[in-house]
Scaffold this active site. Structure first.
Site, PDB file in Angstrom:
ATOM      1  N   ARG A   9     -40.564  -7.349  -7.666  1.00 33.69           N
ATOM      2  CA  ARG A   9     -40.102  -7.830  -6.647  1.00 33.69           C
ATOM      3  C   ARG A   9     -41.086  -8.628  -5.729  1.00 33.69           C
ATOM      4  O   ARG A   9     -40.511  -9.778  -5.338  1.00 33.69           O
ATOM      5  CB  ARG A   9     -39.280  -6.983  -5.883  1.00 33.69           C
ATOM      6  CG  ARG A   9     -38.039  -6.466  -6.712  1.00 33.69           C
ATOM      7  CD  ARG A   9     -37.561  -5.400  -6.022  1.00 33.69           C
ATOM      8  NE  ARG A   9     -38.507  -4.021  -6.497  1.00 33.69           N
ATOM      9  CZ  ARG A   9     -38.092  -2.729  -6.410  1.00 33.69           C
ATOM     10  NH1 ARG A   9     -36.804  -2.441  -5.943  1.00 33.69           N
ATOM     11  NH2 ARG A   9     -38.766  -1.993  -6.629  1.00 33.69           N
ATOM     12  N   HIS A  14     -31.296  -5.165 -11.140  1.00 35.27           N
ATOM     13  CA  HIS A  14     -31.571  -4.624 -12.639  1.00 35.27           C
ATOM     14  C   HIS A  14     -30.963  -5.584 -13.437  1.00 35.27           C
ATOM     15  O   HIS A  14     -31.353  -5.842 -14.652  1.00 35.27           O
ATOM     16  CB  HIS A  14     -31.065  -3.195 -12.311  1.00 35.27           C
ATOM     17  CG  HIS A  14     -31.691  -2.204 -11.739  1.00 35.27           C
ATOM     18  ND1 HIS A  14     -31.230  -1.306 -10.927  1.00 35.27           N
ATOM     19  CD2 HIS A  14     -33.079  -1.600 -12.003  1.00 35.27           C
ATOM     20  CE1 HIS A  14     -32.293  -0.517 -10.363  1.00 35.27           C
ATOM     21  NE2 HIS A  14     -33.247  -0.688 -11.006  1.00 35.27           N
ATOM     22  N   SER A  60     -32.569   0.494  -5.143  1.00 36.76           N
ATOM     23  CA  SER A  60     -31.696   1.365  -5.053  1.00 36.76           C
ATOM     24  C   SER A  60     -31.671   2.004  -3.844  1.00 36.76           C
ATOM     25  O   SER A  60     -30.621   2.732  -3.390  1.00 36.76           O
ATOM     26  CB  SER A  60     -31.960   2.098  -6.518  1.00 36.76           C
ATOM     27  OG  SER A  60     -31.803   1.447  -7.469  1.00 36.76           O
ATOM     28  N   LYS A 112     -37.778  12.800  -8.050  1.00 35.22           N
ATOM     29  CA  LYS A 112     -37.504  11.528  -6.920  1.00 35.22           C
ATOM     30  C   LYS A 112     -35.833  12.091  -6.472  1.00 35.22           C
ATOM     31  O   LYS A 112     -35.453  11.278  -5.470  1.00 35.22           O
ATOM     32  CB  LYS A 112     -37.149  10.285  -7.778  1.00 35.22           C
ATOM     33  CG  LYS A 112     -38.563   9.435  -7.834  1.00 35.22           C
ATOM     34  CD  LYS A 112     -38.361   7.940  -7.989  1.00 35.22           C
ATOM     35  CE  LYS A 112     -39.381   7.384  -8.033  1.00 35.22           C
ATOM     36  NZ  LYS A 112     -38.945   5.881  -8.488  1.00 35.22           N
TER      37      LYS A 112
HETATM   38  P1  ADP Z   1     -38.578   3.404 -11.016  1.00 27.83           P
HETATM   39  O1  ADP Z   1     -38.278   4.687 -10.513  1.00 27.83           O
HETATM   40  O2  ADP Z   1     -38.817   3.552 -12.525  1.00 27.83           O
HETATM   41  O3  ADP Z   1     -39.230   2.326 -10.318  1.00 27.83           O
HETATM   42  P2  ADP Z   1     -36.103   1.725 -10.653  1.00 27.83           P
HETATM   43  O4  ADP Z   1     -34.686   2.141 -11.063  1.00 27.83           O
HETATM   44  O5  ADP Z   1     -36.216   1.768  -9.091  1.00 27.83           O
HETATM   45  O6  ADP Z   1     -37.153   2.746 -11.492  1.00 27.83           O
HETATM   46  O7  ADP Z   1     -36.697   0.431 -11.059  1.00 27.83           O
HETATM   47  C1  ADP Z   1     -36.754   0.094 -12.500  1.00 27.83           C
HETATM   48  C2  ADP Z   1     -37.513  -1.355 -12.747  1.00 27.83           C
HETATM   49  O8  ADP Z   1     -36.535  -2.260 -12.183  1.00 27.83           O
HETATM   50  C3  ADP Z   1     -38.647  -1.380 -12.025  1.00 27.83           C
HETATM   51  O9  ADP Z   1     -39.727  -2.094 -12.802  1.00 27.83           O
HETATM   52  C4  ADP Z   1     -38.154  -2.123 -10.704  1.00 27.83           C
HETATM   53  O10 ADP Z   1     -39.394  -3.061 -10.348  1.00 27.83           O
HETATM   54  C5  ADP Z   1     -37.178  -3.052 -11.303  1.00 27.83           C
HETATM   55  N1  ADP Z   1     -36.399  -3.288 -10.201  1.00 27.83           N
HETATM   56  C6  ADP Z   1     -35.387  -2.574  -9.481  1.00 27.83           C
HETATM   57  N2  ADP Z   1     -34.869  -3.279  -8.421  1.00 27.83           N
HETATM   58  C7  ADP Z   1     -35.282  -4.625  -8.588  1.00 27.83           C
HETATM   59  C8  ADP Z   1     -34.765  -5.811  -8.169  1.00 27.83           C
HETATM   60  N3  ADP Z   1     -34.008  -5.831  -7.205  1.00 27.83           N
HETATM   61  N4  ADP Z   1     -35.404  -6.807  -8.745  1.00 27.83           N
HETATM   62  C9  ADP Z   1     -36.065  -6.951  -9.653  1.00 27.83           C
HETATM   63  N5  ADP Z   1     -36.819  -5.732 -10.248  1.00 27.83           N
HETATM   64  C10 ADP Z   1     -36.123  -4.705  -9.952  1.00 27.83           C
END
Ligand code: ADP
Length: 165
Positions: A93, A17, A131, A41
């Protein structure tokens, strides 16, 4: 002022992030992290905990004064309009992220045609980071030090093992 919204669950925030965030800061003057409630979630951390962890974690970034952290409880496009942001940032990703992200971006555009979504790719060694994986490793006592900032490592230990180490 070019302002963007970076929405997500951030349960918890990872270096993936933060990588996306620092790339967004090269393009935008201000980035607002919108921490979604996402009760469906069943998040490990409450929305309030995620907001404060994000505030602490972003201090690692040199440009953190251009980052704001807020809570997202309603429609994302409404939040973006309220904050006068014309762009939504999402991270991609792998191809597996694409289908859902594409659908979401088109739906948001349908709801508000003036707001666009920009996708950013993380540094290659964060492409397998999520996450959910972090939570799984942490629950099994694994070391997540190279994937999340120290404040998150501490919060995970406290939440999972009720320790203050
Ligand atoms: P959501 O539940 O909205 O997917 P996340 O916190 O999992 O929330 O992800 C928020 C954003 O950050 C999404 O666009 C996700 O693809 C991106 N994201 C999460 N982890 C990574 C990572 N390791 N590299 C790049 N983008 C990421």
């Amino acid at each position: 002022m070019r302002r963007a919204i970076y929405p997500g669950s951030f349960d918890p925030i990872t270096y993936g992030h933060l990588d996306i965030l620092s790339r967004a800061l090269r393009i935008f003057d201000e980035v607002i992290i919108a921490v979604a409630r996402n009760e469906n979630k069943s998040p490990l951390f409450t929305q309030e905990e995620r907001v404060s962890l994000n505030r602490e974690a972003i201090r690692e970034l040199p440009d953190h004064e251009r980052v704001k952290v807020g809570s997202l409880n309603g429609l994302l496009v409404e939040y973006a309009k309220e904050k006068e942001a014309a762009t939504i940032i999402r991270g991609l990703r792998a191809v597996s992220d694409f289908e859902f992200e594409f659908q979401l971006a088109l739906m948001n555009r349908k709801l508000e045609p003036k707001i666009d979504t920009i996708f950013l790719m993380p540094k290659d060694n964060y492409t397998y980071l999520s996450s959910s994986i972090i939570k799984e490793i942490a629950k099994m006592g694994g070391n997540v030090d190279c994937f999340v900032p120290p404040c998150v490592q501490k919060a995970l230990k406290k939440k999972i093992f009720h320790t203050n180490l």
